[in-house]
Design a protein around this motif. Structure first.
Motif, PDB file in Angstrom:
ATOM      1  N   VAL A  87       0.844  -1.195   0.000  1.00 41.10           N
ATOM      2  CA  VAL A  87       0.000   0.000   0.000  1.00 41.10           C
ATOM      3  C   VAL A  87       0.880   1.246   0.000  1.00 41.10           C
ATOM      4  O   VAL A  87       1.811   1.368   0.798  1.00 41.10           O
ATOM      5  CB  VAL A  87      -0.936   0.016   1.221  1.00 41.10           C
ATOM      6  CG1 VAL A  87      -1.698   1.332   1.307  1.00 41.10           C
ATOM      7  CG2 VAL A  87      -1.906  -1.148   1.158  1.00 41.10           C
ATOM      8  N   ALA A  88       0.570   2.167  -0.905  1.00 41.61           N
ATOM      9  CA  ALA A  88       1.256   3.456  -0.989  1.00 41.61           C
ATOM     10  C   ALA A  88       0.244   4.566  -0.731  1.00 41.61           C
ATOM     11  O   ALA A  88      -0.925   4.464  -1.111  1.00 41.61           O
ATOM     12  CB  ALA A  88       1.903   3.636  -2.356  1.00 41.61           C
ATOM     13  N   VAL A  89       0.694   5.634  -0.094  1.00 48.02           N
ATOM     14  CA  VAL A  89      -0.169   6.774   0.222  1.00 48.02           C
ATOM     15  C   VAL A  89       0.349   8.011  -0.492  1.00 48.02           C
ATOM     16  O   VAL A  89       1.533   8.352  -0.376  1.00 48.02           O
ATOM     17  CB  VAL A  89      -0.218   7.023   1.738  1.00 48.02           C
ATOM     18  CG1 VAL A  89      -0.950   8.335   2.049  1.00 48.02           C
ATOM     19  CG2 VAL A  89      -0.897   5.857   2.450  1.00 48.02           C
ATOM     20  N   ASP A  90      -0.523   8.664  -1.240  1.00 47.71           N
ATOM     21  CA  ASP A  90      -0.211   9.966  -1.827  1.00 47.71           C
ATOM     22  C   ASP A  90      -0.818  11.004  -0.892  1.00 47.71           C
ATOM     23  O   ASP A  90      -2.013  11.296  -0.959  1.00 47.71           O
ATOM     24  CB  ASP A  90      -0.794  10.071  -3.236  1.00 47.71           C
ATOM     25  CG  ASP A  90      -0.374  11.355  -3.936  1.00 47.71           C
ATOM     26  OD1 ASP A  90       0.495  12.068  -3.404  1.00 47.71           O
ATOM     27  OD2 ASP A  90      -0.920  11.648  -5.018  1.00 47.71           O
ATOM     28  N   LEU A  91       0.010  11.554  -0.025  1.00 50.86           N
ATOM     29  CA  LEU A  91      -0.462  12.446   1.036  1.00 50.86           C
ATOM     30  C   LEU A  91      -0.501  13.886   0.531  1.00 50.86           C
ATOM     31  O   LEU A  91       0.507  14.433   0.108  1.00 50.86           O
ATOM     32  CB  LEU A  91       0.458  12.333   2.244  1.00 50.86           C
ATOM     33  CG  LEU A  91       0.129  13.206   3.453  1.00 50.86           C
ATOM     34  CD1 LEU A  91      -1.243  12.852   4.018  1.00 50.86           C
ATOM     35  CD2 LEU A  91       1.198  13.069   4.530  1.00 50.86           C
ATOM     36  N   GLY A  92      -1.696  14.484   0.597  1.00 51.81           N
ATOM     37  CA  GLY A  92      -1.853  15.860   0.148  1.00 51.81           C
ATOM     38  C   GLY A  92      -1.747  15.988  -1.353  1.00 51.81           C
ATOM     39  O   GLY A  92      -0.974  16.801  -1.867  1.00 51.81           O
ATOM     40  N   TYR A  93      -2.542  15.202  -2.084  1.00 51.58           N
ATOM     41  CA  TYR A  93      -2.439  15.172  -3.546  1.00 51.58           C
ATOM     42  C   TYR A  93      -2.942  16.447  -4.202  1.00 51.58           C
ATOM     43  O   TYR A  93      -2.655  16.704  -5.372  1.00 51.58           O
ATOM     44  CB  TYR A  93      -3.163  13.950  -4.122  1.00 51.58           C
ATOM     45  CG  TYR A  93      -4.619  13.847  -3.747  1.00 51.58           C
ATOM     46  CD1 TYR A  93      -5.607  14.561  -4.442  1.00 51.58           C
ATOM     47  CD2 TYR A  93      -5.025  13.036  -2.698  1.00 51.58           C
ATOM     48  CE1 TYR A  93      -6.940  14.459  -4.102  1.00 51.58           C
ATOM     49  CE2 TYR A  93      -6.363  12.927  -2.355  1.00 51.58           C
ATOM     50  CZ  TYR A  93      -7.318  13.633  -3.051  1.00 51.58           C
ATOM     51  OH  TYR A  93      -8.645  13.531  -2.703  1.00 51.58           O
ATOM     52  N   GLY A  94      -3.709  17.261  -3.487  1.00 47.19           N
ATOM     53  CA  GLY A  94      -4.086  18.567  -4.004  1.00 47.19           C
ATOM     54  C   GLY A  94      -5.493  18.663  -4.548  1.00 47.19           C
ATOM     55  O   GLY A  94      -6.358  17.833  -4.284  1.00 47.19           O
ATOM     56  N   ALA A  95      -5.707  19.710  -5.340  1.00 44.84           N
ATOM     57  CA  ALA A  95      -7.055  20.028  -5.814  1.00 44.84           C
ATOM     58  C   ALA A  95      -7.552  19.073  -6.886  1.00 44.84           C
ATOM     59  O   ALA A  95      -8.752  19.015  -7.166  1.00 44.84           O
ATOM     60  CB  ALA A  95      -7.077  21.458  -6.352  1.00 44.84           C
ATOM     61  N   ALA A  96      -6.648  18.338  -7.525  1.00 44.35           N
ATOM     62  CA  ALA A  96      -7.017  17.348  -8.539  1.00 44.35           C
ATOM     63  C   ALA A  96      -6.221  16.076  -8.273  1.00 44.35           C
ATOM     64  O   ALA A  96      -5.123  16.128  -7.716  1.00 44.35           O
ATOM     65  CB  ALA A  96      -6.735  17.885  -9.939  1.00 44.35           C
ATOM     66  N   PRO A  97      -6.743  14.907  -8.665  1.00 47.17           N
ATOM     67  CA  PRO A  97      -6.135  13.639  -8.272  1.00 47.17           C
ATOM     68  C   PRO A  97      -5.062  13.112  -9.225  1.00 47.17           C
ATOM     69  O   PRO A  97      -4.678  11.957  -9.127  1.00 47.17           O
ATOM     70  CB  PRO A  97      -7.338  12.694  -8.259  1.00 47.17           C
ATOM     71  CG  PRO A  97      -8.201  13.196  -9.371  1.00 47.17           C
ATOM     72  CD  PRO A  97      -8.056  14.698  -9.339  1.00 47.17           C
ATOM     73  N   TRP A  98      -4.551  13.962 -10.134  1.00 46.66           N
ATOM     74  CA  TRP A  98      -3.653  13.451 -11.171  1.00 46.66           C
ATOM     75  C   TRP A  98      -2.439  12.727 -10.599  1.00 46.66           C
ATOM     76  O   TRP A  98      -2.027  11.693 -11.129  1.00 46.66           O
ATOM     77  CB  TRP A  98      -3.166  14.584 -12.081  1.00 46.66           C
ATOM     78  CG  TRP A  98      -4.186  15.585 -12.489  1.00 46.66           C
ATOM     79  CD1 TRP A  98      -4.055  16.938 -12.490  1.00 46.66           C
ATOM     80  CD2 TRP A  98      -5.518  15.330 -12.978  1.00 46.66           C
ATOM     81  NE1 TRP A  98      -5.206  17.550 -12.931  1.00 46.66           N
ATOM     82  CE2 TRP A  98      -6.117  16.589 -13.228  1.00 46.66           C
ATOM     83  CE3 TRP A  98      -6.258  14.173 -13.210  1.00 46.66           C
ATOM     84  CZ2 TRP A  98      -7.417  16.715 -13.711  1.00 46.66           C
ATOM     85  CZ3 TRP A  98      -7.557  14.297 -13.674  1.00 46.66           C
ATOM     86  CH2 TRP A  98      -8.124  15.536 -13.929  1.00 46.66           C
ATOM     87  N   THR A  99      -1.847  13.266  -9.545  1.00 46.39           N
ATOM     88  CA  THR A  99      -0.604  12.660  -9.042  1.00 46.39           C
ATOM     89  C   THR A  99      -0.845  11.267  -8.472  1.00 46.39           C
ATOM     90  O   THR A  99       0.008  10.392  -8.597  1.00 46.39           O
ATOM     91  CB  THR A  99       0.060  13.559  -7.989  1.00 46.39           C
ATOM     92  OG1 THR A  99      -0.825  13.737  -6.873  1.00 46.39           O
ATOM     93  CG2 THR A  99       0.412  14.919  -8.583  1.00 46.39           C
ATOM     94  N   ALA A 100      -2.007  11.050  -7.860  1.00 46.79           N
ATOM     95  CA  ALA A 100      -2.319   9.720  -7.321  1.00 46.79           C
ATOM     96  C   ALA A 100      -2.572   8.725  -8.449  1.00 46.79           C
ATOM     97  O   ALA A 100      -2.130   7.573  -8.389  1.00 46.79           O
ATOM     98  CB  ALA A 100      -3.542   9.801  -6.397  1.00 46.79           C
ATOM     99  N   VAL A 101      -3.281   9.164  -9.478  1.00 45.55           N
ATOM    100  CA  VAL A 101      -3.539   8.300 -10.630  1.00 45.55           C
ATOM    101  C   VAL A 101      -2.217   7.884 -11.277  1.00 45.55           C
ATOM    102  O   VAL A 101      -1.995   6.709 -11.608  1.00 45.55           O
ATOM    103  CB  VAL A 101      -4.432   9.029 -11.652  1.00 45.55           C
ATOM    104  CG1 VAL A 101      -4.559   8.218 -12.931  1.00 45.55           C
ATOM    105  CG2 VAL A 101      -5.817   9.298 -11.054  1.00 45.55           C
ATOM    106  N   GLU A 102      -1.318   8.839 -11.447  1.00 49.30           N
ATOM    107  CA  GLU A 102      -0.026   8.559 -12.074  1.00 49.30           C
ATOM    108  C   GLU A 102       0.856   7.686 -11.186  1.00 49.30           C
ATOM    109  O   GLU A 102       1.574   6.813 -11.689  1.00 49.30           O
ATOM    110  CB  GLU A 102       0.693   9.873 -12.397  1.00 49.30           C
ATOM    111  CG  GLU A 102      -0.008  10.674 -13.476  1.00 49.30           C
ATOM    112  CD  GLU A 102       0.469  12.104 -13.572  1.00 49.30           C
ATOM    113  OE1 GLU A 102       0.091  12.789 -14.531  1.00 49.30           O
ATOM    114  OE2 GLU A 102       1.235  12.547 -12.680  1.00 49.30           O
ATOM    115  N   LEU A 103       0.798   7.911  -9.870  1.00 52.59           N
ATOM    116  CA  LEU A 103       1.602   7.099  -8.954  1.00 52.59           C
ATOM    117  C   LEU A 103       1.220   5.631  -9.076  1.00 52.59           C
ATOM    118  O   LEU A 103       2.089   4.751  -9.103  1.00 52.59           O
ATOM    119  CB  LEU A 103       1.419   7.583  -7.517  1.00 52.59           C
ATOM    120  CG  LEU A 103       2.201   6.799  -6.453  1.00 52.59           C
ATOM    121  CD1 LEU A 103       3.707   6.883  -6.700  1.00 52.59           C
ATOM    122  CD2 LEU A 103       1.854   7.303  -5.046  1.00 52.59           C
ATOM    123  N   LEU A 104      -0.077   5.340  -9.143  1.00 50.06           N
ATOM    124  CA  LEU A 104      -0.512   3.948  -9.280  1.00 50.06           C
ATOM    125  C   LEU A 104       0.081   3.322 -10.538  1.00 50.06           C
ATOM    126  O   LEU A 104       0.616   2.200 -10.492  1.00 50.06           O
ATOM    127  CB  LEU A 104      -2.037   3.873  -9.322  1.00 50.06           C
ATOM    128  CG  LEU A 104      -2.606   2.460  -9.520  1.00 50.06           C
ATOM    129  CD1 LEU A 104      -2.288   1.575  -8.325  1.00 50.06           C
ATOM    130  CD2 LEU A 104      -4.120   2.523  -9.764  1.00 50.06           C
TER     131      LEU A 104
END
Length: 263
Positions: free
Chosen positions: A36-53
């Protein structure tokens, strides 16, 4: 727990950090039963979490990502992007997931905090990481905390394990770099106010610029070759932990102890 950030985000902003994580931490992720990975404080849009996956699954197909935001409206806006392996949760530094994550990425989160608050946040987040396991040889979870510019050309981050800080990585798009000390404006909060004479990070950036100037003849072969020669010379006096494979990406990683602020 925490403070709402400005929420600024852009697609591909964290690509340099993500690729470094995949290279450095990929074996730990692959070896875990439930990585499990956590994108902490990804911001106003979820792009960074989508890309991290996507980037983690290129090296660890079972990886899951939980995007965590302290602003409820941002969580609600991200919900339509949930998919297998990706969910979004409301929360902050307490990390609202039932298990201890193998990765916590906190990019551009602590920049608005006071320098004196950083150590406490690091300690809290490191305590949530998956522990090291001497039996399997696992070093445990990884916290990656740092800062980048708006489009991800320049980035500096600290990597921490359950035991505390390990390394500092400087990463850049080489074609945009005039001198290595240009990265000083992207130092994480723990170091940015320490870029003054008498502090290790200031001495490091000074030596980095000197090595860059000495490597000027290599510029005729391209910025990449100049960077590689620069880092090779820098490694004679500083504890560089990576090698040519990463240098070619416009990166260099140094042991934390060499750059840590003086007491």
């Amino acid at each position: 727990m925490g403070t709402v950030t400005r929420g600024t985000t852009n697609p591909n902003r964290l690509r340099r950090m993500d690729r470094w994580i995949a290279h450095t931490h990929g074996a730990e992720l692959r070896g875990a039963v439930d990585p499990v990975a956590v994108d902490l404080g990804y911001g106003a849009a979820p792009w960074t979490a989508v890309e991290l996956l996507a980037r983690l699954r290129s090296v660890a197909p079972r990886a899951r990502v939980v995007g965590v935001e302290i602003e409820p409206a941002r969580v609600a806006a991200a919900k339509p992007y949930e998919r297998e392996g990706l969910v979004f949760r409301h929360g902050g530094f307490e990390i609202p997931v039932p298990q201890r994550p193998l990765l916590v990425r906190a990019a551009n989160v602590l920049r608005q905090y006071e320098e004196g608050e950083v150590a406490g946040v690091w300690e809290r987040l490191c305590a949530r990481l998956a522990p090291a396991d001497p039996v399997t040889g696992s070093r445990g979870g990884l916290l990656v905390e740092g800062t980048c510019d708006e489009i991800g050309r320049r980035h500096v981050w600290v990597a921490l394990g359950p035991e505390g800080p390990r390394t500092v990585t400087f990463a850049t798009r080489l074609g945009s770099l005039e001198r290595p000390s240009d990265l000083a404006e992207r130092l994480p909060k723990a170091l940015i106010h320490r870029n003054v004479p008498g502090e290790p990070v200031h001495a490091f950036l000074r030596d980095f610029d000197r090595a860059w100037a000495a490597a000027a003849p290599y510029a005729s072969y391209g910025a990449r070759q100049r960077w590689i020669r620069t880092v090779r010379d820098l490694a004679a006096d500083w504890p560089v932990t990576d090698g040519t494979v990463r240098w070619r990406q416009g990166e260099v990683t140094v042991r934390w102890e060499a750059l840590a602020p003086r007491a």
